[in-house]
Write a protein that holds these residues in place. Structure first.
Motif, PDB file in Angstrom:
ATOM      1  N   LEU A  70       8.040  94.685  -5.479  1.00  0.00           N
ATOM      2  CA  LEU A  70       6.349  95.178  -6.065  1.00  0.00           C
ATOM      3  C   LEU A  70       7.055  96.442  -6.948  1.00  0.00           C
ATOM      4  N   ARG A  71       5.935  96.271  -7.893  1.00  0.00           N
ATOM      5  CA  ARG A  71       6.632  97.369  -9.311  1.00  0.00           C
ATOM      6  C   ARG A  71       5.677  98.178  -9.648  1.00  0.00           C
ATOM      7  N   ILE A  72       5.464  99.255  -9.726  1.00  0.00           N
ATOM      8  CA  ILE A  72       4.319 100.158 -10.167  1.00  0.00           C
ATOM      9  C   ILE A  72       4.638 101.332 -11.637  1.00  0.00           C
ATOM     10  N   GLY A 109       9.310  99.199 -14.397  1.00  0.00           N
ATOM     11  CA  GLY A 109       8.119  99.121 -13.332  1.00  0.00           C
ATOM     12  C   GLY A 109       9.483  99.712 -12.767  1.00  0.00           C
ATOM     13  N   LEU A 110       8.247 101.220 -11.287  1.00  0.00           N
ATOM     14  CA  LEU A 110       9.364 101.266 -10.831  1.00  0.00           C
ATOM     15  C   LEU A 110       9.179 100.575  -8.806  1.00  0.00           C
ATOM     16  N   HIS A 111      10.317  99.890  -8.173  1.00  0.00           N
ATOM     17  CA  HIS A 111      10.349  99.124  -7.192  1.00  0.00           C
ATOM     18  C   HIS A 111      10.289  99.926  -6.201  1.00  0.00           C
ATOM     19  N   VAL A 112       8.816  99.500  -5.806  1.00  0.00           N
ATOM     20  CA  VAL A 112       8.512 100.208  -4.593  1.00  0.00           C
ATOM     21  C   VAL A 112       9.629  99.227  -2.852  1.00  0.00           C
ATOM     22  N   PRO A 113      10.117 100.024  -2.107  1.00  0.00           N
ATOM     23  CA  PRO A 113      10.752  99.344  -1.306  1.00  0.00           C
ATOM     24  C   PRO A 113       9.475  98.945  -0.319  1.00  0.00           C
ATOM     25  N   GLU A 114       9.234  97.325   0.148  1.00  0.00           N
ATOM     26  CA  GLU A 114       7.828  97.082   0.315  1.00  0.00           C
ATOM     27  C   GLU A 114       8.393  96.689   1.959  1.00  0.00           C
ATOM     28  N   ASP A 115       9.841  96.458   2.164  1.00  0.00           N
ATOM     29  CA  ASP A 115       9.729  96.247   3.600  1.00  0.00           C
ATOM     30  C   ASP A 115       9.806  98.081   4.656  1.00  0.00           C
ATOM     31  N   LEU A 116       9.686  99.106   3.853  1.00  0.00           N
ATOM     32  CA  LEU A 116      10.398  99.735   4.243  1.00  0.00           C
ATOM     33  C   LEU A 116       9.314 101.216   4.094  1.00  0.00           C
ATOM     34  N   VAL A 117       8.212 100.595   3.444  1.00  0.00           N
ATOM     35  CA  VAL A 117       6.711 101.319   2.601  1.00  0.00           C
ATOM     36  C   VAL A 117       6.030 100.445   2.151  1.00  0.00           C
ATOM     37  N   VAL A 149      -0.200  99.213  -9.959  1.00  0.00           N
ATOM     38  CA  VAL A 149       0.467  97.560  -9.518  1.00  0.00           C
ATOM     39  C   VAL A 149       0.662  97.040 -10.320  1.00  0.00           C
ATOM     40  N   LEU A 150       1.883  96.955 -11.121  1.00  0.00           N
ATOM     41  CA  LEU A 150       2.465  96.457 -12.327  1.00  0.00           C
ATOM     42  C   LEU A 150       2.603  94.800 -12.250  1.00  0.00           C
ATOM     43  N   SER A 151       3.211  94.642 -11.597  1.00  0.00           N
ATOM     44  CA  SER A 151       3.477  93.546 -10.647  1.00  0.00           C
ATOM     45  C   SER A 151       4.617  93.271  -9.253  1.00  0.00           C
ATOM     46  N   ARG A 152       3.739  91.633  -9.173  1.00  0.00           N
ATOM     47  CA  ARG A 152       4.352  91.682  -7.855  1.00  0.00           C
ATOM     48  C   ARG A 152       5.535  90.619  -7.971  1.00  0.00           C
ATOM     49  N   GLU A 153       5.632  89.597  -8.391  1.00  0.00           N
ATOM     50  CA  GLU A 153       6.312  88.763  -9.573  1.00  0.00           C
ATOM     51  C   GLU A 153       7.646  89.412  -9.164  1.00  0.00           C
ATOM     52  N   ARG A 154       8.916  88.309  -9.239  1.00  0.00           N
ATOM     53  CA  ARG A 154       9.928  88.399  -9.011  1.00  0.00           C
ATOM     54  C   ARG A 154      10.505  89.439 -10.843  1.00  0.00           C
TER      55      ARG A 154
END
Ligand SMILES: [Zn+2]
Length: 453
Positions: free
Chosen positions: A326-328, A257-265, A313-318
């Motif tokens: 998170l990964r999408i 999956g693609l990591h979303v930079p959660e602290d920036l967007v 959203v695939l996962s919010r796990e490490r």
């Protein structure tokens, strides 16, 4: 100087609770900034009876209205006198960017230097997560025009210490590979595929060049076409999804999956049919909110912006890579989805059918597909044209069978219509250069609905 597996290790590997707290802190600062600096959002808050001070967490965003690309166009010249999304003084605006504008006036985006730092941070994290380091030399085939992509990638490369070869196109001569020994190329799947074909025509095997990685972006693609591209080049192909609106997500070396930079967007997934946000694992449109670091400036911020790209959203796990963000799944363009008897069909579904492993010994990968009305009103014809290296030597029966099998695989509804012949799928085989899209300028559409109404 960052080294190793992460570009910004503390934030990329932050525990979920701490990460959520950081996100919420930035949500609060961003809402205050929007109220103070964005004429559009100041009005939007009042019009929707929202007290920006009451938006305390990312969960509060789920209760706010959605805006779309159309909203931006309706609040900028020539519709309005000034740019109502502009949220910084001209003294702070470093560049003006535009989206590619496939429908109407391009959307204008104003970037302060803080925005450049945020955008390049996102790309720098993607690059490092894909194994890039200062040893790398990257040919950038993405365009250096009004889009932010290639430009902010270049700034990202500087921050990692990498070398950029800024061609902006994929038509560079093969001497570039033999002279500079680049280790990677950034481009779209099709540009990279055509480059491989061109090298082979020059008797150069892409696998034998200095290229160790490819980064594909700019459009969504099927797993099948990525696999074929990776085979052609003999190296991994990483997906990076970016937009001028501020999404820059990338696959890490785990390909999970693609990591979303959660602290920036901030990203939520919304279903326009249900008019509600959906849970993780369900498909909907990616809706994003800019997240600003306390004290930073922003030229165009967005709250609950509908990207019109669908994802899950695939996962919010490490992740195995250690990142907690998170990964999408690979987003698909809603504009490339058509409805056939109430079933959705995206260009990527067509692409998956074309790039079947056995078929690719005959095909170049170039394709286009059209939907037509059938002879009677309740019939649909899908005509798919594929380019062959040599149509006379192509096993047309095999290509057709593989295409239909894959296209209908996850579409039981369409499979039934195919069975009872209300859906016909016709394959058309051309030689090199024989597709309609080769006669069109710009970036032609590969999947077009030509049904009336
Ligand atoms: Zn990962």
């Amino acid at each position: 100087m960052p080294a190793g597996r992460y570009f910004s290790e503390p934030v990329e590997t932050m525990e979920r609770r701490a990460l959520d707290a950081l996100i919420d802190e930035r949500v609060r600062y961003t809402m205050g900034y929007a109220n103070e600096h964005s004429p559009f959002y100041r009005h939007w808050f009042r019009e929707n009876r929202i007290n920006p001070e009451e938006i305390q967490s990312h969960e509060d965003l789920l209760h706010l209205p959605i805006i779309a690309g159309r909203t931006i166009r309706e609040h900028q010249p020539p519709v309005t006198l000034d740019f109502q999304f502009l949220s910084a003084g001209w003294g702070d605006v470093f560049t003006i960017q535009e989206t590619s504008g496939t429908s109407g006036t391009p959307k204008s985006f104003f970037l302060t230097w803080d925005d450049w730092k945020r955008y390049s941070e996102k790309y720098a994290r993607c690059f490092v997560s894909q194994g890039f380091s200062k040893q790398d030399r990257i040919v950038v085939c993405a365009s250096y025009g009004m889009n932010v992509g290639a430009n902010t990638m270049t700034v990202a490369a500087h921050r990692i210490g990498m070398t950029i070869i800024p061609f902006g196109k994929c038509d560079f001569a093969s001497r570039v590979l033999s002279s500079y020994h680049p280790t990677a190329i950034v481009g779209s799947v099709f540009k990279l595929l055509r480059l491989a074909h061109r090298l082979k025509a020059e008797k150069i095997r892409p696998q034998d060049t200095s290229i160790e990685r490819l980064v594909a972006g700019g459009e969504s693609f099927a797993d099948e076409s990525r696999a074929y591209l990776a085979e052609q080049w003999g190296c991994p192909v990483y997906n990076t999804y970016g937009s001028t609106e501020g999404t820059m997500c990338g696959e890490c070396t785990e390909f999970s999956g693609l990591h979303v930079p959660e602290d920036l967007v901030h990203l939520d997934v919304y279903d326009p049919q249900m008019k509600t946000f959906v849970r993780d694992g369900e498909c909907g449109r990616a809706v994003l909110t800019t997240l600003l670091q306390e004290g930073s400036k922003c030229g165009t911020l967005l709250i609950n912006y509908d990207t019109e790209d669908t994802t899950v959203v695939l996962s919010r796990e490490r992740c195995i890579c250690g990142r907690t963000h998170l990964r999408i799944i690979n987003p698909q363009r809603e504009a490339e989805t058509f409805w056939v008897f109430g079933n959705s069909a995206n260009r990527v579904d067509v692409e998956a059918g074309v790039f079947q492993h056995e078929s690719m010994q005959y095909l170049t990968g170039e394709y286009e597909a059209f939907l037509y009305e059938g002879e009677s009103h309740d019939e649909v014809v899908m005509r798919v044209s594929v380019e062959c290296h040599n149509p006379d030597e192509c096993d047309k029966h095999l290509v057709e069978e593989r295409f239909i099998e894959r296209f209908l695989k996850y579409k039981p509804g369409l499979a039934r219509h195919y069975e009872d012949s209300t859906l016909s799928i016709l394959l058309n085989f051309t030689g090199p250069g024989g597709l309609e899209l080769h006669k069109l300028k710009g970036r032609p559409k590969r999947f077009v609905d030509r049904r009336a109404g």
